[in-house]
Design an enzyme around this catalytic site. Structure first.
Site, short mmCIF file in Angstrom:
data_model
loop_
_atom_site.label_atom_id
_atom_site.label_comp_id
_atom_site.label_asym_id
_atom_site.label_seq_id
_atom_site.Cartn_x
_atom_site.Cartn_y
_atom_site.Cartn_z
N HIS A 1 -13.43 0.96 9.23
CA HIS A 1 -12.53 -0.04 8.62
C HIS A 1 -13.00 -0.41 7.21
O HIS A 1 -13.23 -1.58 6.90
CB HIS A 1 -12.46 -1.30 9.51
CG HIS A 1 -11.21 -2.10 9.23
ND1 HIS A 1 -10.56 -2.83 10.20
CD2 HIS A 1 -10.49 -2.28 8.09
CE1 HIS A 1 -9.50 -3.43 9.66
NE2 HIS A 1 -9.44 -3.11 8.39
N GLU B 1 -12.72 -2.87 17.52
CA GLU B 1 -13.73 -2.55 16.51
C GLU B 1 -14.99 -3.36 16.77
O GLU B 1 -14.89 -4.54 17.12
CB GLU B 1 -13.18 -2.84 15.10
CG GLU B 1 -12.00 -1.94 14.78
CD GLU B 1 -11.32 -2.23 13.43
OE1 GLU B 1 -11.79 -3.11 12.69
OE2 GLU B 1 -10.32 -1.54 13.14
N ASP C 1 10.84 2.66 6.18
CA ASP C 1 10.47 1.24 6.33
C ASP C 1 11.61 0.54 7.05
O ASP C 1 12.78 0.87 6.85
CB ASP C 1 10.24 0.59 4.96
CG ASP C 1 9.45 -0.70 5.07
OD1 ASP C 1 8.28 -0.73 4.62
OD2 ASP C 1 9.98 -1.68 5.64
N ASP D 1 -9.27 4.93 10.20
CA ASP D 1 -10.15 3.91 9.62
C ASP D 1 -10.13 2.63 10.48
O ASP D 1 -10.99 1.77 10.33
CB ASP D 1 -9.65 3.58 8.20
CG ASP D 1 -10.58 2.63 7.44
OD1 ASP D 1 -11.82 2.86 7.49
OD2 ASP D 1 -10.09 1.69 6.79
N GLY E 1 -11.32 0.96 4.42
CA GLY E 1 -10.27 1.37 3.48
C GLY E 1 -10.21 0.49 2.25
O GLY E 1 -10.04 0.95 1.13
N GLY E 2 -10.38 -0.81 2.44
CA GLY E 2 -10.26 -1.74 1.32
C GLY E 2 -11.60 -2.23 0.82
O GLY E 2 -11.66 -3.13 -0.01
N ILE F 1 0.84 -1.20 0.00
CA ILE F 1 0.00 0.00 0.00
C ILE F 1 0.87 1.26 0.00
O ILE F 1 0.70 2.16 -0.83
CB ILE F 1 -0.96 0.00 1.21
CG1 ILE F 1 -1.94 -1.18 1.06
CG2 ILE F 1 -1.72 1.33 1.32
CD1 ILE F 1 -2.90 -1.37 2.20
#
Ligand code: NAI
Length: 630
Positions: free
Chosen positions: A513, A490, A402, A485, A515-516, A383
């Site tokens: 949640h 949750e 990273d 998100d 996002g995808g 991503i």
């Protein structure tokens, strides 16, 4: 080869998926103003014939007189028929060449279009029993050979009588006329072929139902191309996986059952007993207890990204491979991140809320373009890296951090430390994975390093951010806007209230949640996962498996593949090879990979071997699962 069994195979809706006359009608009336009604007439006449309400001869004659076929129509017809040969016939081409002397094609259709289709598979022209057209001098069809037994009712029976085959006869077809051969005592068995169409009247008469040619070959111990018929592999798809997945797995010949909802542990424990392939989304819990009941299970497909709902350790120990869809919704997350950056830079959440309260607050104060701003991406994986490319195209300057060495895409700049990134970014976005050690990766100290008014996004995992620290920094103005998100806790379902200390804060976008969660991502997942599952079943390939050692394997050519899954203890490979050597078996290729728990050995061997040796391989200590692929 001398063999005293004969296979009599129907053509329309058996060898090919279609009725050839319907296709011929399509071709001839393509540009006719009454095309639809003519095609319907043809189908109706075909059906009346099949139901016995019209004699065969009348039915053929009527169809010819309506369509007026000509020789020029044959070549497009043949081309189309070649493209719609039944899938299981295509994958068992070897059967037709091996048993060419013993295979007969029988049809009330016409040799002119049947012969080119079936001889391409190795069927002998003299073994094709079919009608023949009569043409006039201008190549128009004016009739058919009335002396041919197949042009009259009971023609298949009459034809078989004349053939007088000197051995056992097995008939495979989808229609009543195929069954009649058996009924007349001219065949030992009738197999109702249902890959393309199921006819109740035929099913009840069949000695066996063959959902594919694979099943027919398996029952008659003739299978040379595949080791086990796909229709005997039960697939259970839960939680409303995308229809494309169901289609793909059915087209492959599996016996697929699908449910819109999930199943609880007890239901799944019962249901899983005869299932070989399980497909779930995020809700179904595949526990150790479920796996203990899963005696035939080979593989699980998680039609989502996460695999926390599956006890991966227990699955591995049982020799069950697990696959997911790690990249299928990457683009969806990236698009949402871009949109949110823009909205937050313009203070839209607050402005929109005010408008809903009737407040008109037109001003440019505190509103910025994203162009030219520093975007700090934490986690440059699937991503993060894709976001880098898109955001750069919108004019942002990209910095990333990273833990692993990652190639910078475009003009992105790699930061040596998280600190460095935090200090220079105007927008910070988190795309690290959700492992335990990333808990509170961004907390009080990290917020203190950020620029005043920074825009902050988390679309990765909730526990990665210390939410209390985020709240403090929104309220003290360090964070000028944020989009969240994902949350440490949750709600389990849409019925549960969402509780969070972030509710009601300024310039804060909260999303559940999603996002995808787009149609495109669901469709991508629906395509991606079945292909992984089928690859595993068909070739043993484990590339991208979440719990198995990853092996990408060459396609199997002219060999049999032995797939051995065992506990990872020393010496198993040696034992496999000792057994192979003792049986004089020639190894064509061998691949081994292990992980912490299991070893995965693939051995490709020449097709000729003593099948007894398989028992010895299964009996090796510490074997978890063993299978052979043809
Ligand atoms: P990925 O595994 O391809 O990339 C993660 C990257 O983060 C890797 O390059 C890794 O080396 C790096 N990383 C891990 N810990 C780090 C640390 N402490 N500091 C710096 N770098 C670190 O994962 P992908 O597919 O890009 O997904 C990223 C995140 O997005 C995951 O947490 C995933 O669960 C989440 N996600 C959220 C969705 C949503 O609906 N909001 C949908 C899809 C994924």
């Amino acid at each position: 080869m001398k063999y005293n069994k004969y296979f009599v195979i129907d053509f329309d809706s058996t060898f090919t998926k279609v009725e050839a006359f319907d296709v011929l009608a399509e071709i001839i009336v393509k540009d006719h103003p009454q095309a639809e009604s003519i095609k319907k007439q043809i189908v109706d006449i075909t059906n009346l014939g099949m139901e016995g309400k019209l004699s065969l001869r009348e039915s053929i004659a009527q169809r010819i007189s309506i369509l007026n076929p000509e020789r020029k129509h044959l070549s497009p017809l043949i081309k189309q028929l070649k493209g719609v040969v039944s899938e299981s016939f295509k994958r068992n081409k070897e059967f037709f060449t091996t048993y060419a002397d013993n295979i007969y094609i029988i049809s009330n259709g016409f040799r002119e279009f049947i012969e080119p289709v079936v001889t391409a598979f190795g069927v002998k022209p003299e073994n094709i029993l079919a009608n023949e057209f009569i043409f006039d001098s201008s190549d128009k069809v004016i009739g058919f050979d009335l002396d041919n037994p197949l042009s009259a009712n009971n023609g298949k029976v009459e034809q078989l009588k004349r053939l007088n085959l000197p051995g056992d006869v097995y008939v495979i077809g989808d229609g009543y006329t195929d069954y009649e051969i058996k009924h007349a005592g001219l065949a030992n068995k009738f197999f109702a072929f249902t890959e393309n169409i199921e006819r109740e009247s035929v099913l009840s008469k069949a000695d066996h139902v063959a959902p594919s040619l694979d099943e027919f070959l398996y029952l008659n111990k003739l299978n040379t191309a595949i080791s086990y018929p796909k229709n005997r592999i039960n697939v259970l798809l839960l939680e409303n996986v995308h229809p494309v997945a169901i289609e793909l797995m059915r087209a492959e010949g599996f016996n697929v059952e699908s449910y819109p909802a999930g199943l609880d542990e007890d239901e799944l424990c019962e249901k899983i007993k005869n299932i070989s392939v399980l497909g779930i989304r995020s809700k179904t819990q595949v526990t150790e207890k479920v796996l203990d009941n899963a005696n035939r299970l080979m593989v699980i497909g998680a039609f989502c990204i996460g695999t926390n709902q599956i006890d991966l350790k227990a699955a591995t120990k049982k020799g069950v491979a697990v696959f997911n869809a790690p990249f299928s919704n990457t683009r969806s997350v990236v698009e949402l991140a871009i949109a949110e950056m823009i909205l937050l830079m313009r203070n839209i959440p607050d402005k929109s809320a005010k408008m809903h309260e009737g407040k008109w607050d037109k001003s440019a104060k505190g509103s910025f373009e994203i162009r030219g701003k520093n975007l700090g991406i934490i986690g440059y994986g699937n991503i993060g890296a894709q976001l880098s490319v898109l955001a750069e195209n919108m004019g942002m300057k990209i910095f990333y951090y990273d833990k692993e060495e990652k190639l910078a895409l475009g003009n992105a700049t790699k930061c040596k430390s998280l600190k460095e990134l935090l200090a220079l970014a105007d927008v910070i976005t988190l795309h690290v994975d959700g492992k335990e050690s990333n808990t509170n990766l961004i907390g009080k100290e990290e917020f203190e390093l950020m620029k005043k008014g920074v825009i902050f996004l988390n679309l990765s995992r909730g526990h990665v951010v210390d939410v209390a620290a985020l709240r403090t920094n929104i309220l003290n103005g360090t964070v000028g806007g944020c989009s969240i998100d994902v949350f440490p806790y949750e709600p389990i379902s849409n019925a549960e209230e969402f509780k969070s200390e972030l509710r009601g804060l300024p310039n804060t976008i909260l999303t559940p949640h999603i996002g995808g969660s787009t149609s495109e991502a669901q469709e991508n997942i629906g395509n991606f996962v079945p292909n992984k599952l089928m690859d595993y079943i068909n070739t043993g390939s484990t590339s991208n498996s979440v719990n198995f050692p990853n092996l990408t394997l060459p396609t199997l050519e002219n060999a049999h593949r032995l797939i051995h899954i065992h506990n990872n203890v020393p010496g198993i490979l040696a034992k496999i090879n000792q057994i192979l050597a003792a049986n004089d078996i020639n190894i064509v290729g061998q691949y081994l990979k292990t992980n912490e728990h299991i070893g995965y050995v693939i051995t490709d061997i020449n097709k000729e071997y003593n099948k007894e040796m398989i028992k010895d391989l299964r009996a090796i200590d510490n074997t978890i699962k063993f299978r052979v692929l043809y």
